[in-house]
Design an enzyme around this catalytic site. Structure first.
Site, short mmCIF file in Angstrom:
data_model
loop_
_atom_site.label_atom_id
_atom_site.label_comp_id
_atom_site.label_asym_id
_atom_site.label_seq_id
_atom_site.Cartn_x
_atom_site.Cartn_y
_atom_site.Cartn_z
N ASP A 124 28.52 44.26 82.16
CA ASP A 124 28.09 42.91 82.02
C ASP A 124 27.92 42.29 80.83
OD1 ASP A 124 25.84 44.14 81.94
OD2 ASP A 124 24.69 42.35 81.99
N ASP B 103 26.59 54.01 74.38
CA ASP B 103 26.68 53.21 73.10
C ASP B 103 25.93 53.80 72.21
OD1 ASP B 103 27.68 51.06 71.72
OD2 ASP B 103 26.04 49.80 72.49
N LYS C 165 31.38 54.88 73.30
CA LYS C 165 31.84 54.16 72.10
C LYS C 165 31.19 55.02 70.91
CE LYS C 165 31.21 49.33 73.33
NZ LYS C 165 30.09 48.22 73.06
N GLY D 211 24.81 48.82 85.92
CA GLY D 211 26.04 48.86 85.50
C GLY D 211 26.85 49.92 86.18
P1 IMP Z 1 22.74 52.42 74.51
O1 IMP Z 1 21.48 52.56 74.84
O2 IMP Z 1 23.04 51.60 73.18
O3 IMP Z 1 23.74 53.57 74.53
O4 IMP Z 1 23.35 51.18 75.60
C1 IMP Z 1 23.62 51.46 76.75
C2 IMP Z 1 23.71 50.11 77.79
O5 IMP Z 1 23.83 49.03 76.80
C3 IMP Z 1 24.51 50.51 78.60
O6 IMP Z 1 24.11 51.08 79.82
C4 IMP Z 1 25.01 48.95 78.85
O7 IMP Z 1 24.31 48.45 79.92
C5 IMP Z 1 24.97 48.39 77.50
N1 IMP Z 1 26.19 48.23 76.79
C6 IMP Z 1 26.45 48.70 75.63
N2 IMP Z 1 27.72 48.50 75.36
C7 IMP Z 1 28.12 47.56 76.24
C8 IMP Z 1 29.54 46.84 76.33
O8 IMP Z 1 30.46 46.90 75.43
N3 IMP Z 1 29.55 46.06 77.45
C9 IMP Z 1 28.67 46.02 78.43
N4 IMP Z 1 27.50 46.70 78.40
C10 IMP Z 1 27.32 47.56 77.32
MG MG Z 2 24.07 45.76 80.78
#
Ligand code: IMP
Ligand code: MG
Length: 195
Positions: A173, A117, A145, A59
């Site tokens: 993506d 996220d 977020k 990403g």
């Molecule tokens: P986390 O482990 O929940 O913080 O997620 C991180 C990963 O989830 C990011 O590096 C993204 O690849 C994916 N991700 C989280 N939210 C989104 C979004 O709104 N769009 C696309 N990918 C997301």
């Molecule tokens: Mg992703």
């Protein structure tokens, strides 16, 4: 005369994908200005250091390419592959798909990710990196977020704080698609892959 060319409307190469976008959340020019500002901040904070940037695949590719071209610091680049979402927007198991290659011991490390996220991905990656005994670790994300945080992890540099909506583009993506959109946008609800 080539009659087809004269009578068929030319489609822009983005037309198909843009038609899937409900709205643009962060336009290209705003991203460009913000990325340049982030780079200036990073340059100040890492001045005189031997910086290693660790970027998370896949990403970060677009953000990273823009960010590092604004950095005039000496730096090296390494990638770590982490896969969180098994092809959909639902959170799944975390697997390492590419290991680091550079030695981070005693180095100043800047971890770059696309979006913070729940925080699970970054927490996992940061724990791995800290075991390698770097001198200092800072985190830079394009998007954050806040509302969705599940674990305690903080980014030192944040491009944009966004509401709790799933976004695509500028590297982000859904099921590996839409990474090449030049802006960050929200898809039409019927364009998400079914879980
Ligand atoms: P986390 O482990 O929940 O913080 O997620 C991180 C990963 O989830 C990011 O590096 C993204 O690849 C994916 N991700 C989280 N939210 C989104 C979004 O709104 N769009 C696309 N990918 C997301
Ligand atoms: Mg992703």
């Amino acid at each position: 005369m080539n009659r087809t060319a004269a009578t068929t409307p030319r489609r822009s190469p983005h037309a198909g994908r843009n038609a899937d976008v409900e709205r643009v959340l962060i336009p290209e020019d705003r991203i460009a200005r913000r990325v340049a500002r982030l780079a200036r901040q990073i340059e100040r904070d890492f001045a005189g250091r031997d910086l290693v940037i660790v970027a998370l695949l896949n990403g970060t590719v677009v953000f990273l390419a823009d960010l590092i071209r604004h950095l005039s610091l000496p730096l090296r680049l390494d990638f770590i592959g982490v896969s969180t979402y098994g092809g959909s927007t639902r959170s799944g198991a975390l697997t390492i798909t590419k290991k680091l290659r550079l030695n981070l011991r005693g180095r100043d490390v800047l971890v770059v990710d696309d979006i913070l996220d729940s925080g699970r991905t970054l927490r996992h990656v940061l724990a791995r990196i800290r075991k390698l005994r770097p001198r200092r670790v800072r985190v830079c994300v394009l998007l954050e977020k806040k509302a969705r945080r599940k674990v305690r992890v903080r980014a030192d540099y944040v491009g944009f704080r966004i509401p709790d909506t799933f976004v695509v583009g500028y590297g982000l993506d859904v099921a590996e698609r839409y990474r090449n959109l030049p802006f960050v946008g929200v898809l039409r609800s019927d364009c998400y892959p079914r879980a």
